[in-house]
Write a protein that holds these residues in place. Structure first.
Motif, PDB file in Angstrom:
ATOM      1  N   ARG A 224       0.846  -1.189   0.000  1.00  0.00           N
ATOM      2  CA  ARG A 224       0.000   0.000   0.000  1.00  0.00           C
ATOM      3  C   ARG A 224       0.879   1.235   0.000  1.00  0.00           C
ATOM      4  NH1 ARG A 224      -3.540  -1.971   4.531  1.00  0.00           N
ATOM      5  NH2 ARG A 224      -3.200  -3.994   3.586  1.00  0.00           N
ATOM      6  N   HIS A 225       0.424   2.203  -0.715  1.00  0.00           N
ATOM      7  CA  HIS A 225       1.179   3.448  -0.761  1.00  0.00           C
ATOM      8  C   HIS A 225       0.871   4.243   0.498  1.00  0.00           C
ATOM      9  CE1 HIS A 225       3.710   5.837  -3.326  1.00  0.00           C
ATOM     10  NE2 HIS A 225       3.125   6.898  -2.785  1.00  0.00           N
ATOM     11  N   ILE A 226       1.894   4.712   1.163  1.00  0.00           N
ATOM     12  CA  ILE A 226       1.680   5.470   2.398  1.00  0.00           C
ATOM     13  C   ILE A 226       1.866   6.941   2.114  1.00  0.00           C
ATOM     14  CG2 ILE A 226       2.520   5.847   4.752  1.00  0.00           C
ATOM     15  CD1 ILE A 226       3.451   2.819   4.595  1.00  0.00           C
ATOM     16  N   ALA A 227       0.811   7.662   2.343  1.00  0.00           N
ATOM     17  CA  ALA A 227       0.881   9.107   2.114  1.00  0.00           C
ATOM     18  C   ALA A 227       1.683   9.754   3.236  1.00  0.00           C
ATOM     19  CB  ALA A 227      -0.525   9.684   2.067  1.00  0.00           C
TER      20      ALA A 227
END
Lengths: 150, 133
Positions: free
Chosen positions: B126-129
């Motif tokens: 998952r891309h972590i903002a």
């Protein structure tokens, strides 16, 4: 995770011989300081008939337009590029056994061939090249006449 | 990860010894393995293999690719020299629990078998903002 594992198949002593041969080759190439199969050398078979030669090259994933064929006298040269596996930019390599990059191989045939009449096609990752032998060079059967006893 | 993969394979001597014990197929095709956020990608070289002679199975976390490389049609011809063999092959891969085994896709083209093994949703990257402080 995805891991190669051992298989259970029928016993074949030839496999062991082949493995030993391969391992010996690797041993000697490492002694000589050569890199282990980092250059692309596609395997090929050559078959001869009375009217033609057939050269079969293992080129999985390669297209006909990526291959260049040329002949000089009895010599056939196959050049091209092995494309290798491709994936998106974010893909991480876990295992890389397939060889990629440019390749060139030459085969010396035992007779002249007519390059302009050659036929090349791909079948399931095999490049099959048929090179006809000139009509005048083909072997001719000599009739043996029976001499009638008088 | 790469180290774990190498260790599964073992040294050539170990493999030869295991081969005598368990029996091995005629040859093991070459394979590439890649990983993306959503899936594992597997490419296996299967030249000279007809679609009907290729078999991919998944059973209890083991993916098996097996088949037969056909003899080349050489009627009326004799071999001058041969570098590659035909016959049976097999390659086995162990799958971890994070692969959705009933959604594995396989495609066979130009002597290559391409498999996509999707990851379970909870293990996908998952891309972590990054919030501005």
């Amino acid at each position: 995770m995805l891991m190669p594992a051992m298989s259970a198949f029928g016993f074949d002593p030839f496999v062991q011989l082949r493995r030993l041969e391969r391992d010996m080759d690797r041993l000697f190439s490492s002694v000589l300081g050569e890199e282990e199969a980092e250059f692309a050398v596609p395997a090929l078979n050559v078959y001869l008939g009375d009217d033609k030669a057939r050269v079969v090259v293992r080129l999985p994933g390669v297209q006909l337009e990526d291959v260049d064929l040329s002949t000089t006298g009895n010599r056939l040269t196959i050049r091209g590029e092995l494309p290798g596996s491709t994936a998106r930019d974010d893909a991480v390599w876990l295992r890389r056994e397939r060889i990629s990059g440019p390749f060139s191989r030459s085969v010396d045939l035992p007779f002249r061939v007519e390059a302009e009449k050659a036929d090349a096609r791909f079948e399931n990752g095999l490049l099959i090249i048929d090179l006809p032998r000139p009509e005048e060079d083909r072997p001719h059967r000599i009739e043996i006449k029976k001499i009638e006893a008088k | 990860m790469a180290r774990a993969l190498a260790e599964t394979r073992g040294s050539s001597l170990e493999r030869a010894r295991d081969g005598f014990r368990t029996g091995m197929p005629l040859f093991e095709p070459r394979a590439d393995i890649m990983e993306t956020g959503e899936a594992f990608l597997l490419q296996v070289e299967v030249p000279a293999v007809r679609p009907e002679d290729l078999d991919v199975t998944v059973e209890r976390n083991v993916l098996t690719v097996r088949g037969r490389a056909s003899d080349i049609e050489t009627e009326g011809m004799t071999p001058l020299y041969t570098e590659f063999e035909t016959g049976l092959f097999e390659r086995v891969f162990r799958l971890s629990e994070d692969i959705v085994q009933d959604r594995i896709e396989a495609r066979h083209r130009d002597g290559l078998l391409a498999l996509v093994l999707p990851k379970k949703a909870d293990v996908r990257a998952r891309h972590i903002a990054i919030n501005k402080a």
